[in-house]
Scaffold this motif. Sequence first.
Motif, PDB file in Angstrom:
ATOM      1  N   PRO A 181      52.354 -18.962  36.420  1.00 54.01           N
ATOM      2  CA  PRO A 181      51.663 -18.953  37.726  1.00 54.01           C
ATOM      3  C   PRO A 181      51.785 -17.605  38.427  1.00 54.01           C
ATOM      4  CG  PRO A 181      53.147 -20.848  37.505  1.00 54.01           C
ATOM      5  CD  PRO A 181      53.491 -19.891  36.408  1.00 54.01           C
ATOM      6  N   GLN A 182      50.681 -16.932  38.567  1.00 50.32           N
ATOM      7  CA  GLN A 182      50.627 -15.667  39.284  1.00 50.32           C
ATOM      8  C   GLN A 182      49.309 -15.599  40.043  1.00 50.32           C
ATOM      9  OE1 GLN A 182      51.275 -12.329  36.692  1.00 50.32           O
ATOM     10  NE2 GLN A 182      53.187 -13.133  35.870  1.00 50.32           N
ATOM     11  N   TRP A 184      46.334 -16.384  42.770  1.00 42.51           N
ATOM     12  CA  TRP A 184      45.667 -17.598  43.229  1.00 42.51           C
ATOM     13  C   TRP A 184      44.619 -18.042  42.219  1.00 42.51           C
ATOM     14  CZ3 TRP A 184      44.287 -17.492  49.162  1.00 42.51           C
ATOM     15  CH2 TRP A 184      45.474 -17.300  49.891  1.00 42.51           C
ATOM     16  N   LEU A 249      55.219 -22.810  44.446  1.00 44.64           N
ATOM     17  CA  LEU A 249      53.859 -23.023  43.947  1.00 44.64           C
ATOM     18  C   LEU A 249      53.228 -24.129  44.777  1.00 44.64           C
ATOM     19  CD1 LEU A 249      51.470 -22.759  42.039  1.00 44.64           C
ATOM     20  CD2 LEU A 249      52.653 -24.269  40.425  1.00 44.64           C
ATOM     21  N   PRO A 281      52.073 -17.838  44.499  1.00 37.55           N
ATOM     22  CA  PRO A 281      51.129 -18.570  43.641  1.00 37.55           C
ATOM     23  C   PRO A 281      50.557 -19.803  44.338  1.00 37.55           C
ATOM     24  CG  PRO A 281      53.073 -17.950  42.393  1.00 37.55           C
ATOM     25  CD  PRO A 281      53.370 -17.621  43.830  1.00 37.55           C
TER      26      PRO A 281
END
Length: 340
Positions: A181-182, A184, A249, A281
């Motif tokens: 997760p990086q 948007w 997240l 994220p």
Amino acid sequence: MGPTGCGKTHLVCAIANYRLSSTQPVFYIRAADLLDHLRSTFSPSSQTAYDELFEQVSNAALLILDDLNTENATAWAKQKLDQLLDHRFNIELPTVITTNVPLERLEESLRSRLADSQFCQMYVIEESPVSALKQLDGLELELLRNMTFENFDSKRLNLLPQQRQNLEQAFHIALNFAQSPQGWLVFQGGNGCGKTHLACAIANYRLQVGEPALFIVVADLLDYLRSTFSPDSKVSYDKVFEQVKKTPLLILDDFGEQSTTPWAQEKLYQLINYRYNARLPTVITTCFSLEEIEARISSRMVDPSLSLVFNITVPDYRGDINVGRDTRAPRRYLKRGRRP
């Protein structure tokens, strides 16, 4: 000390059970139950004398007094508890106490004993972010909890070739994001196109690998924030909003329909702006086109240095009525004052 449900009773019961497992004596009782037992000894039918019971509790080798709260207690109850704890304090008998009453609201006599750092250890258990946000987490619902990459149908037979290709691309984008997760990820599309399933799959994937993820339906978030202003609320608005803003997240489902009031617009902007500036994220799903989302927010969603916007163009998987139709644009909602 700590709020209801924070785990303090579990911990003191674990202490009691540990002692019992090694055949060591321990006396566990809730403060309210102790007072009831003491009162019952004054009954003519009682087989236990008051002095006998009070003596046993006062001199127990290890006393665990759970849920101590004297705020609404009678003068007699306060006196009995004060006598009990004063006795154990003076002869230094091991004692464990739990309470959900803040230190400043405790009786002065008890507060002074707890402040004695040479004899007493005091721990305040903060309400965890998980428990504070548990009512908000959409993955508490069985349907959403079971939406995974494994059961996502990315090769629906009723789709046109270009639609199937579009859905498979959305699947791989979501899977890649879940694995690392990086930035948007914004999924646009009509109802039933699969964007919520993919968003849930990302959250469930992260949870399965032991990483935090918070899935929230935007309407539920706004309702919950409003509820924190109630006098009966056990959590503060500031605390909840801070936890949502800073969660590692965040997945915001069904974004857009709820930002109709100035208050809702401002809250969503504050949330989006914070996560944008912090580069946290974030996954967003929406049925709206970017032109229909407030400019302050949509401009952050389309920033290519941070965000990937993907439009899922497939029809509602719950029915075949849209098969073959042109679904390239997200569903558009009529706004007040606009003609169709």
